[in-house]
Motif scaffolding. Structure first.
Motif, mmCIF file in Angstrom:
data_model
loop_
_atom_site.group_PDB
_atom_site.id
_atom_site.type_symbol
_atom_site.label_atom_id
_atom_site.label_comp_id
_atom_site.label_asym_id
_atom_site.label_seq_id
_atom_site.Cartn_x
_atom_site.Cartn_y
_atom_site.Cartn_z
ATOM 1 N N CYS A 38 51.442 49.543 38.453
ATOM 2 C CA CYS A 38 52.296 48.743 39.335
ATOM 3 C C CYS A 38 53.390 49.585 39.989
ATOM 4 O O CYS A 38 54.126 50.311 39.317
ATOM 5 C CB CYS A 38 52.921 47.594 38.542
ATOM 6 S SG CYS A 38 53.502 46.291 39.634
ATOM 7 N N CYS A 61 60.964 46.614 42.330
ATOM 8 C CA CYS A 61 59.745 45.988 42.849
ATOM 9 C C CYS A 61 60.137 44.604 43.364
ATOM 10 O O CYS A 61 61.175 44.067 42.970
ATOM 11 C CB CYS A 61 58.682 45.867 41.753
ATOM 12 S SG CYS A 61 59.062 44.571 40.587
ATOM 13 N N CYS A 106 52.438 46.402 34.504
ATOM 14 C CA CYS A 106 53.471 45.731 35.290
ATOM 15 C C CYS A 106 54.527 45.089 34.385
ATOM 16 O O CYS A 106 54.205 44.257 33.533
ATOM 17 C CB CYS A 106 52.797 44.672 36.154
ATOM 18 S SG CYS A 106 53.962 43.679 37.062
ATOM 19 N N ARG A 107 55.769 45.445 34.586
ATOM 20 C CA ARG A 107 56.876 44.910 33.769
ATOM 21 C C ARG A 107 57.092 43.426 34.052
ATOM 22 O O ARG A 107 57.434 42.639 33.171
ATOM 23 C CB ARG A 107 58.171 45.697 34.038
ATOM 24 C CG ARG A 107 58.169 47.178 33.698
ATOM 25 C CD ARG A 107 57.775 47.466 32.268
ATOM 26 N NE ARG A 107 56.337 47.589 32.133
ATOM 27 C CZ ARG A 107 55.607 47.025 31.165
ATOM 28 N NH1 ARG A 107 56.146 46.270 30.254
ATOM 29 N NH2 ARG A 107 54.311 47.188 31.097
ATOM 30 N N CYS A 108 56.962 43.054 35.311
ATOM 31 C CA CYS A 108 57.221 41.650 35.665
ATOM 32 C C CYS A 108 56.145 40.743 35.081
ATOM 33 O O CYS A 108 56.413 39.611 34.675
ATOM 34 C CB CYS A 108 57.294 41.501 37.184
ATOM 35 S SG CYS A 108 58.617 42.491 37.891
ATOM 36 N N TYR A 131 53.122 36.251 40.765
ATOM 37 C CA TYR A 131 54.583 36.310 40.652
ATOM 38 C C TYR A 131 55.158 35.159 41.474
ATOM 39 O O TYR A 131 54.504 34.639 42.371
ATOM 40 C CB TYR A 131 55.129 37.627 41.211
ATOM 41 C CG TYR A 131 54.447 38.837 40.654
ATOM 42 C CD1 TYR A 131 54.626 39.186 39.322
ATOM 43 C CD2 TYR A 131 53.619 39.615 41.444
ATOM 44 C CE1 TYR A 131 53.988 40.277 38.791
ATOM 45 C CE2 TYR A 131 52.968 40.718 40.916
ATOM 46 C CZ TYR A 131 53.157 41.049 39.586
ATOM 47 O OH TYR A 131 52.520 42.121 39.050
#
Ligand code: FES
Length: 367
Positions: free
Chosen positions: A236, A256, A311-313, A184
Motif C-alpha cells: 500500500c 495516504c 495496508c495500515r488503514c 475505505y
C-alpha cells in the motif's frame, strides 16, 4: 533514519462531487467546501512539494473541476516543475475549460468510468454523467493529451470487462486502469454489496490477461488486485511515508488518502507546518515508516521488503489496530475475518431469494 524524498503528491482539491458512487473511498465525513484551502495556500503547497522532491501531482477530489481556480492551481504546479494529471469524472469539462487547463500546463487526464452501458453507468454513479464522460474523452483526445480511464470494479460491473475495454478503445484511451474496489471510507460501509465473488474476480483476471495479449501496445491495461480475495497484502502506497503524500481539501497532510480515519495519528496541516517538516519529522509520517513498527508475522517475513506489511488503514478497519498484519494476507493471524467476509457473497448467491445482497447506498454529502 535517512528519509528519502517523496515523488508524488495527491492533491485532493475538494470533496465536492457531482457523482454519488457507492464505492467512493473518501471519508464518511467529508470536508466542506468552506474549509478548503484557497488558491494561495495550494500554490504554497505545490511549491513546497516540488522543493521537497515531488515530481508529479494528481489533482483529484471529489471533482477538481468544481474549483474555479483550477487553472491557477495547474499553472502553479507546472511553474514549480511538477507533471500534472487531472483526475476527473468528466462532468463540467468543456472545450474552453480544457483549453485553459492545457495552456496552464496540464499534462494528462484520468477519467472515471462506471460501466460501458450508459444506463448502468448512471445507475452506479447515481447521476446523469455518461454523455459528459464521452464528450470529455473526445475533448481530451482532440487536445492531444494522454487519456487514461479508471474503472473501479465491484460486483455490479466486473462481469463487463470486455465491454469496458472496448469502450476504452472506442474513446481512444492510452490506458485503462481496472481497479478492484478498495474498502475505505464510504466504500467500507457498502462492502457486503460491492464485494465480488471469487469466480467473478478469477474470470476478470483471465479476461485481462487474454486482452493484454490481443491488444499488444494498442492500449495498456492495468489491473489493481482484489486483495480481499487474493490472500496477498498489497504494497500500500509503496510503503508508509515512502514515496507519496496526500493533502486533503482542508490542508491536512496524510501518508495516504484513508489515514484520516486512524486514531491517534494527529496528522499535521499544511497551514501550520512546512511540508518538508511534515514529511521528515511528523509523528503521522513516522508512525509506520520502515519496519520497526511491525509485529509478527510481518517482522520475520521475507515479503516485508516488497509488501511493507500491507495496508495500515485496512488493518485498522478490520481489527481496530493499525499495527497488526493486514488481515488480507493469508499468513495474518486475523485472516479468518477476511475469509468470512469473502464467503458471505457466496452464501447470498446460493440462497439469493432468501437472503439477497442489499443494494449499496449512494454516497451522501458530496454533491
Ligand atoms: Fe492507508 Fe493503505 S490506505 S495505508
Amino acid at each position: 533514519m535517512t528519509v528519502a524524498p517523496p515523488w508524488a503528491l495527491l492533491a485532493e482539491l475538494t470533496h465536492g462531487c457531482p457523482l454519488r458512487c457507492a464505492y467512493c473511498s473518501n471519508p464518511v465525513e467529508l470536508i466542506s467546501r468552506s474549509e478548503e484551502l484557497n488558491t494561495g495556500q495550494w500554490v504554497g503547497v505545490l511549491r513546497q512539494a516540488a522543493d521537497l522532491g515531488v515530481v508529479q501531482t494528481h489533482l483529484s477530489g471529489g471533482e477538481p473541476l468544481l474549483r474555479r481556480d483550477l487553472a491557477d492551481i495547474v499553472a502553479a504546479a507546472d511553474t514549480a516543475g511538477l507533471y500534472t494529471q487531472l483526475v476527473t469524472s468528466g462532468v463540467g469539462l468543456h472545450e474552453r475549460r480544457l483549453a485553459e487547463l492545457k495552456d496552464a500546463g496540464l499534462r494528462c487526464v484520468q477519467l472515471s468510468v462506471q460501466h460501458a452501458d450508459p444506463i448502468t453507468s448512471e445507475l452506479i454513479a447515481g447521476a446523469r454523467s455518461f454523455a459528459a464522460k464521452e464528450r470529455a474523452a473526445k475533448l481530451v483526445r482532440a487536445a492531444g493529451l494522454p487519456l487514461g480511464l479508471n474503472v473501479v470494479l465491484h460486483r455490479a460491473n466486473i462481469d463487463a470487462l470486455d465491454d469496458l475495454i472496448a469502450l476504452g478503445l472506442a474513446w481512444g484511451a492510452d490506458r485503462v486502469e481496472l481497479a478492484n474496489t478498495q474498502f475505505y471510507g464510504w466504500a467500507l460501509r457498502n462492502r457486503a454489496s460491492l464485494l465480488p465473488t471469487r469466480e467473478q474476480v478469477e474470470h476478470a483476471r483471465q479476461a485481462v490477461a487474454r486482452r493484454r495479449e490481443s491488444l499488444g501496445r494498442a492500449m495498456e491495461l492495468v489491473w489493481v488486485a482484489a486483495d480481499y480475495l487474493d490472500g496477498t497484502a498489497k504494497p500500500c502506497m509503496g510503503g508508509w511515508g515512502a514515496v507519496s503524500l496526500t493533502v486533503a481539501p482542508d490542508g491536512t497532510v496524510l501518508p495516504c488518502p484513508a489515514a484520516a480515519s486512524l486514531p491517534g495519528l494527529d496528522p499535521p496541516n499544511a497551514k501550520d507546518y512546512q511540508l518538508a517538516w511534515i514529511w521528515r519529522e511528523s509523528h503521522a509520517f513516522n508512525a509506520y515508516r520502515g519496519e520497526a513498527w511491525m509485529q509478527e508475522p510481518c517482522r520475520g517475513c521475507v515479503l516485508r521488503t516488497t509488501d511493507f506489511g500491507g495496508c495500515r488503514c485496512q488493518a485498522h478497519a478490520l481489527t481496530g489496530d493499525a499495527a497488526r498484519t493486514d488481515p488480507v494476507c493469508r499468513h495474518a493471524p486475523d485472516h479468518g475475518l477476511v475469509r468470512d467476509l469473502v464467503a458471505a457473497p457466496y452464501a447470498a448467491d446460493t440462497a439469493r431469494a432468501a437472503a439477497p445482497v442489499a443494494a449499496p447506498a449512494y454516497r451522501e454529502g458530496g454533491t
